[in-house]
Design a protein around this motif. Structure first.
Motif, PDB file in Angstrom:
ATOM      1  N   GLY A 125       0.837  -1.192   0.000  1.00 36.40           N
ATOM      2  CA  GLY A 125       0.000   0.000   0.000  1.00 36.40           C
ATOM      3  C   GLY A 125       0.870   1.238   0.000  1.00 36.40           C
ATOM      4  N   CYS A 126       0.470   2.225  -0.769  1.00 31.44           N
ATOM      5  CA  CYS A 126       1.229   3.469  -0.740  1.00 31.44           C
ATOM      6  C   CYS A 126       0.299   4.636  -1.018  1.00 31.44           C
ATOM      7  CB  CYS A 126       2.378   3.426  -1.748  1.00 31.44           C
ATOM      8  SG  CYS A 126       1.850   3.208  -3.431  1.00 31.44           S
ATOM      9  N   ARG A 149      -7.555   0.225  -0.967  1.00 34.22           N
ATOM     10  CA  ARG A 149      -8.627   0.918  -0.253  1.00 34.22           C
ATOM     11  C   ARG A 149      -8.129   1.407   1.110  1.00 34.22           C
ATOM     12  NH1 ARG A 149     -14.446   0.079  -1.718  1.00 34.22           N
ATOM     13  NH2 ARG A 149     -14.016   2.291  -1.874  1.00 34.22           N
ATOM     14  N   ILE A 150      -8.723   2.502   1.547  1.00 36.71           N
ATOM     15  CA  ILE A 150      -8.314   3.111   2.816  1.00 36.71           C
ATOM     16  C   ILE A 150      -8.822   2.239   3.973  1.00 36.71           C
ATOM     17  CG2 ILE A 150     -10.395   4.571   2.846  1.00 36.71           C
ATOM     18  CD1 ILE A 150      -8.668   6.790   4.085  1.00 36.71           C
ATOM     19  N   CYS A 151      -8.012   2.122   5.043  1.00 34.62           N
ATOM     20  CA  CYS A 151      -8.464   1.301   6.162  1.00 34.62           C
ATOM     21  C   CYS A 151      -9.332   2.155   7.083  1.00 34.62           C
ATOM     22  CB  CYS A 151      -7.286   0.683   6.917  1.00 34.62           C
ATOM     23  SG  CYS A 151      -6.434   1.798   8.034  1.00 34.62           S
ATOM     24  N   SER A 152     -10.154   1.493   7.897  1.00 32.31           N
ATOM     25  CA  SER A 152     -11.150   2.257   8.650  1.00 32.31           C
ATOM     26  C   SER A 152     -10.493   3.132   9.722  1.00 32.31           C
ATOM     27  CB  SER A 152     -12.192   1.330   9.261  1.00 32.31           C
ATOM     28  OG  SER A 152     -11.544   0.336  10.003  1.00 32.31           O
ATOM     29  N   ASP A 153      -9.356   2.696  10.252  1.00 33.09           N
ATOM     30  CA  ASP A 153      -8.662   3.540  11.231  1.00 33.09           C
ATOM     31  C   ASP A 153      -8.225   4.857  10.609  1.00 33.09           C
ATOM     32  OD1 ASP A 153      -8.295   1.915  13.782  1.00 33.09           O
ATOM     33  OD2 ASP A 153      -7.644   0.497  12.231  1.00 33.09           O
ATOM     34  N   CYS A 154      -7.637   4.753   9.402  1.00 35.76           N
ATOM     35  CA  CYS A 154      -7.151   5.960   8.740  1.00 35.76           C
ATOM     36  C   CYS A 154      -8.327   6.827   8.291  1.00 35.76           C
ATOM     37  CB  CYS A 154      -6.267   5.610   7.549  1.00 35.76           C
ATOM     38  SG  CYS A 154      -4.698   4.901   8.074  1.00 35.76           S
ATOM     39  N   HIS A 155      -9.424   6.167   7.901  1.00 37.33           N
ATOM     40  CA  HIS A 155     -10.612   6.908   7.488  1.00 37.33           C
ATOM     41  C   HIS A 155     -11.114   7.757   8.659  1.00 37.33           C
ATOM     42  CE1 HIS A 155     -14.824   7.513   6.133  1.00 37.33           C
ATOM     43  NE2 HIS A 155     -14.281   7.448   4.919  1.00 37.33           N
ATOM     44  N   ASP A 156     -11.127   7.139   9.812  1.00 38.53           N
ATOM     45  CA  ASP A 156     -11.567   7.821  11.019  1.00 38.53           C
ATOM     46  C   ASP A 156     -10.628   8.978  11.358  1.00 38.53           C
ATOM     47  OD1 ASP A 156     -13.730   7.533  12.735  1.00 38.53           O
ATOM     48  OD2 ASP A 156     -12.385   6.902  14.375  1.00 38.53           O
ATOM     49  N   ALA A 157      -9.337   8.695  11.286  1.00 41.49           N
ATOM     50  CA  ALA A 157      -8.344   9.720  11.603  1.00 41.49           C
ATOM     51  C   ALA A 157      -8.447  10.896  10.642  1.00 41.49           C
ATOM     52  CB  ALA A 157      -6.945   9.107  11.553  1.00 41.49           C
ATOM     53  N   ALA A 158      -8.625  10.591   9.357  1.00 42.61           N
ATOM     54  CA  ALA A 158      -8.685  11.654   8.347  1.00 42.61           C
ATOM     55  C   ALA A 158      -9.868  12.582   8.597  1.00 42.61           C
ATOM     56  CB  ALA A 158      -8.777  11.040   6.949  1.00 42.61           C
ATOM     57  N   VAL A 204      -8.672  15.223   0.416  1.00 32.06           N
ATOM     58  CA  VAL A 204      -9.299  14.381  -0.600  1.00 32.06           C
ATOM     59  C   VAL A 204      -8.430  13.144  -0.786  1.00 32.06           C
ATOM     60  CG1 VAL A 204     -10.092  14.260  -2.980  1.00 32.06           C
ATOM     61  CG2 VAL A 204     -10.223  16.429  -1.741  1.00 32.06           C
ATOM     62  N   VAL A 205      -9.015  11.993  -0.543  1.00 35.10           N
ATOM     63  CA  VAL A 205      -8.250  10.757  -0.707  1.00 35.10           C
ATOM     64  C   VAL A 205      -8.934   9.876  -1.752  1.00 35.10           C
ATOM     65  CG1 VAL A 205      -7.373   8.676   0.402  1.00 35.10           C
ATOM     66  CG2 VAL A 205      -7.432  10.828   1.675  1.00 35.10           C
ATOM     67  N   GLY A 206      -8.217   9.605  -2.838  1.00 34.12           N
ATOM     68  CA  GLY A 206      -8.758   8.685  -3.832  1.00 34.12           C
ATOM     69  C   GLY A 206      -8.187   7.316  -3.549  1.00 34.12           C
ATOM     70  N   ASP A 207      -9.030   6.356  -3.225  1.00 37.81           N
ATOM     71  CA  ASP A 207      -8.504   5.002  -3.064  1.00 37.81           C
ATOM     72  C   ASP A 207      -8.757   4.221  -4.344  1.00 37.81           C
ATOM     73  OD1 ASP A 207     -11.083   3.987  -3.027  1.00 37.81           O
ATOM     74  OD2 ASP A 207     -11.146   3.664  -0.861  1.00 37.81           O
ATOM     75  N   LYS A 209     -19.933   8.955   3.708  1.00 36.96           N
ATOM     76  CA  LYS A 209     -20.765   8.697   4.886  1.00 36.96           C
ATOM     77  C   LYS A 209     -20.384   7.377   5.559  1.00 36.96           C
ATOM     78  CE  LYS A 209     -24.615  11.504   3.276  1.00 36.96           C
ATOM     79  NZ  LYS A 209     -25.814  11.361   2.425  1.00 36.96           N
ATOM     80  N   ASP A 210     -19.089   7.165   5.621  1.00 40.06           N
ATOM     81  CA  ASP A 210     -18.514   6.032   6.363  1.00 40.06           C
ATOM     82  C   ASP A 210     -18.907   4.653   5.844  1.00 40.06           C
ATOM     83  OD1 ASP A 210     -17.477   8.042   7.837  1.00 40.06           O
ATOM     84  OD2 ASP A 210     -18.950   7.882   9.453  1.00 40.06           O
ATOM     85  N   TYR A 211     -19.140   4.560   4.570  1.00 40.65           N
ATOM     86  CA  TYR A 211     -19.357   3.218   4.021  1.00 40.65           C
ATOM     87  C   TYR A 211     -18.661   3.139   2.673  1.00 40.65           C
ATOM     88  CZ  TYR A 211     -21.588  -1.159   2.880  1.00 40.65           C
ATOM     89  OH  TYR A 211     -21.816  -2.465   2.569  1.00 40.65           O
ATOM     90  N   TRP A 212     -17.754   2.168   2.544  1.00 38.43           N
ATOM     91  CA  TRP A 212     -17.078   2.041   1.252  1.00 38.43           C
ATOM     92  C   TRP A 212     -16.670   0.626   0.983  1.00 38.43           C
ATOM     93  CZ3 TRP A 212     -15.059   3.852   5.722  1.00 38.43           C
ATOM     94  CH2 TRP A 212     -13.873   3.278   6.211  1.00 38.43           C
TER      95      TRP A 212
END
Length: 800
Positions: free
Chosen positions: A668-669, A758-767, A779-782, A797-800
């Motif tokens: 992942g990068c 895809r972004i992990c949920s921890d990072c999604h929360d942090a972002a 803006v994060v494009g996964d 809205k927290d679902y991906w």
DNA sequence: ATAGGGTTAG
């Protein structure tokens, strides 16, 4: 007299002896050839001619012999004879130049013309048509222009034959303006002049001008012949105009050339290009005698109209007839059928046949092979054929680039694209439309802008396909604003343009905007298609517009009569999954009218992960793993779920399965583009020059959002803690990129980051939290969608 | 004694 009979005998003798070395077929329309270097032997003892014969008489006899050789296509001996003759006579030069041109030795014909000029022999009105034709066949505009200049200089520029030849030459090199200029300046035009001009338009692909020219010809009282008909049929093929085609067919039936095999073949071809397989087949069945070209046209008709099995039957019948043999063009026409039925074995056997028959190397055949292997997902074979080609042109490059893009090798495709440019090839619209999806895929705004600039320079923007691809590319690169601007400036938006812009807003999570665009599209009287609803429904699902999603799903079916495809079902399943009613989701899959695919199980897998249902996740994963799909992501997702539940044996089991299949976890990068440079971060990256500063920023951010960089979680036992820490999300690449972005991107501008997985949920929360406390848009494009983090919320809205 | 326009192809 004795000598004369000796000569006659000699001529017969050599011709008979040479018959196998000589081209005995039609002597016209050859592929370019080159003469072997002095393959001629000395067994023809021509010295015997010189005794007791006057020079004039001798030359006359030699000339007759020369003509015989030329007419037999034996240019080797014709040239030998020529070297022994007096060369003051224009006639002899003309015969030889004609011979070379007629037998496909175009470069040699031009060279001989220059030798003639340097020898001080005047070229006459007979010389030029041959030389001009040779220039045209060589597609050598510069050479053609030089000869044209000479024609003008010697005052032959009003000779009808020469002008007709010039028109054809200019058409062949693609310079229609010059062809038109020659035609318009002619004082006298005969039927051939008109036919040449009509055919010129057809050659450059301008069907309308071709038909208009015929009208004009008729208006000045010149009737048509079969050559006119052939060009007009070509024009109909170009325009896909069945109506005019049928009209011409009617005229042919009343004419004297109705049973001409060339005309018949042309009619078959026209019906094929107009999509009328039945008409073509009817003609083919009643044609009195067929050439290999007729068979080829019929095979091509089947392949073009996606009747692969019929094209295979056709070539079997052709071989069974025993009258004609497959040639290179037969194979070129047949190969697309292999790709259509996904038949690798027949494809390879045709390839083998071509090798055995020594059809290779052949530019077009090789390019077709590259194209076909690409479509059969045999990239290795495609590349192998491509690398072995000794001649390559733009079309071959386009074929290999398209093969890489179609098989998901975007980086490699871009590498080939730069190779092409370094090879001094100039990309055309086809190259660009092949390569643009690769730019979308790598999603580098910097590189995307470069290719966009190139398109503007080359004026490809008139091409809708390309502009649509560019809109999508900007959206995928994260710049929705430019995508919107380009869309707004398009003056002839088609349904694909609208689908693209709807999808653009969709992948950025702006579902409401997508729906507004759909309404605007309807106001503009653009009829939506199945793809439109893929855009609309996925926009709804990404943005969590549950009610609207179902509304449009039903609207699609009941108002527009479009049956749902797998992608439509997938979006609806995403919406169900978001709500967490996994039983309902499972039931939805069971009730679909299509068999579920990896896309469907993937949706269920995401839902199961989101709601922590490992059992259902396993069901979904097993379905995905049993398909041939690239399922690296699926393994990772499952393994992460096991890790979260502390089921480390299962984590190890998945790891084992992956290494068994030779799958490696994608590293992942996160990429961020600053000042036209792409900076890449991997997890726990410490390679950046400003590493210390980045980690300082990260530490502050984490403290603010209530995480601590160096304190582990306590709810796991010590062994798990070590495992967890190894992949602690606290130093995930995305956070490093955000930290770097905060100190590099000017205030007020969004921080745009591209992530390859895809972004992990921890990072999604942090972002989300970081966007709130720093008051910055992130803006994060996964690998699937864009997340717009703003004021502590995300567009997904927290679902991906 | 030598001229010009023609069918299938990526």
């Amino acid at each position: 007299m004795a000598m004369l009979s000796a000569l006659t005998f000699f001529s017969n003798y050599t011709i008979q002896q040479n018959i196998s070395l000589v081209n005995t077929k039609a002597t016209k329309n050859h592929e370019p050839r080159t003469l072997p270097k002095s393959s001629r032997t000395d067994k023809y003892n021509r010295q015997s001619i010189d005794v007791n014969v006057s020079d004039a008489r001798k030359n006359h006899l030699l000339t007759e012999s020369l003509i015989s050789y030329v007419n037999y296509g034996d240019m080797d001996n014709a040239l030998y004879l020529f070297e022994g003759m007096s060369k003051s006579d224009t006639f002899v030069w003309n015969v030889l130049i004609r011979g070379l041109t007629d037998n496909g030795f175009f470069r040699e014909a031009v060279d001989l013309y220059y030798r003639m000029c340097f020898s001080g022999v005047r070229a006459d009105k007979f010389t030029f048509p041959f030389v001009i034709k040779a220039c045209g066949e060589l597609c050598d505009l510069r050479e053609g222009e030089k000869v044209h200049a000479k024609v003008y200089k010697v005052g032959l520029d009003f000779d009808v034959y020469i002008c007709n030849a010039l028109i054809c030459m200019y058409a062949k090199v693609g310079d229609i303006e010059c062809a038109e200029r020659v035609f318009s300046k002619m004082q006298r035009r005969d039927l051939v002049s008109w036919n040449s001009m009509i055919s010129a338009y057809a050659i450059i692909g301008d069907g309308w001008s071709s038909l208009l020219c015929i009208k004009k010809m008729q208006s000045v009282g010149i009737g048509h012949d079969k050559f006119t008909v052939l060009s007009s049929l070509k024009a109909c093929s170009l325009l896909c105009s069945l109506i005019i085609g049928k009209e011409i067919h009617g005229q042919v039936i009343k004419s004297t050339f109705r049973s001409d095999v060339v005309v018949q073949t042309s009619l078959i071809d026209m019906y094929g290009k107009c999509g009328q397989v039945q008409y073509a087949q009817n003609l083919f069945n009643w044609i009195p005698q067929m050439s290999v070209i007729t068979w080829n046209a019929m095979i091509g008709c089947y392949a073009l109209n996606l009747h692969p099995l019929e094209s295979f039957t056709c070539i079997r019948n052709m071989q069974a007839s025993g009258l004609v043999h497959p040639d290179k063009i037969t194979l070129i026409n047949l190969l697309p059928s292999c790709a259509q039925v996904g038949a690798l074995i027949p494809a390879k056997s045709i390839h083998g046949f071509a090798v055995r028959r020594e059809f290779l190397p052949h530019l077009v055949l090789e390019t077709t092979l590259v194209d076909m292997y690409g479509k059969l997902q045999e990239l290795r074979l495609a590349k192998q054929v491509f690398d072995q080609m000794n001649m390559k042109n733009l079309i071959s490059w386009n074929a290999i680039i398209a093969a890489y893009v179609q098989n998901g090798q975007s980086r490699q495709a871009l590498k080939l694209f730069s190779d092409l440019i370094n090879n001094h090839c100039v990309p055309d619209a086809s190259t660009i439309s092949s390569i643009l999806p690769a730019y979308s895929d790598i999603a580098s705004l910097r590189e995307g802008k470069q290719i966009h600039g190139y398109n503007i320079k080359k004026e490809f923007s008139a091409n809708n396909f390309i502009t649509n691809s560019i809109i999508y590319m900007y959206a995928r690169c994260g710049d929705l604003l430019i995508a919107q601007q380009i869309f707004d400036r398009m003056y002839n938006k088609d349904v694909i343009s609208w689908n693209t812009i709807i999808m653009a807003y969709g992948i950025h999570g702006f579902g409401k905007e997508s729906l507004k665009l759909f309404c605007r599209m309807r106001e503009n009287d653009i009829e939506p298609n199945a793809s439109t609803f893929i855009s609309v429904l996925s926009s709804c699902s990404i943005a969590g517009l549950d009610e609207e999603g179902w509304k449009y799903f039903h609207l699609m079916k009941w108002e527009y009569g479009i049956d749902p495809q797998i992608e439509h079902y997938g979006s609806m399943l995403d919406l169900l999954g978001r709500k967490g009613d996994l039983e309902k989701a499972k039931k939805f899959i069971d009730e679909m009218s299509l068999p579920p695919t990896a896309r469907i199980w993937g949706s269920l897998l995401s839902a199961s992960r989101q709601h922590g249902n490992i059992e259902l996740a396993e069901v979904a994963a097993n379905h995905i793993l049993s398909s041939a799909h690239d399922n690296t992501g699926c393994y990772i997702l499952l393994s992460n779920m096991y890790a979260k539940a502390g089921r480390w044996e299962d984590v190890e089991r998945i790891k084992g399965l992956m290494s068994e299949k030779g799958l490696a976890k994608t590293t992942g990068c996160s990429d961020i583009e600053i000042n036209y440079k792409t900076i890449r971060f991997v997890n726990h990256d410490r390679s950046h020059l400003k590493t210390d500063k980045i980690y300082d920023v990260l530490a502050i951010l984490l403290r603010w959002i209530g995480e601590e960089l160096f304190v582990g979680l306590s709810k796991f036992n010590p062994v798990d803690l070590v495992r967890t820490r190894l992949n602690s999300p606290k130093c995930h690449s995305i956070r490093l990129a955000i930290s770097y972005g905060l100190i590099s991107v000017s205030v007020g501008k969004p921080i745009v980051i591209k992530k390859n997985v895809r972004i992990c949920s921890d990072c999604h929360d942090a972002a989300k939290k970081i966007s709130d406390i720093t008051n910055r848009e992130i803006v994060v494009g996964d690998s699937k969608i864009y997340h717009h983090f703003k004021d502590g919320k995300c567009s997904c809205k927290d679902y991906w």
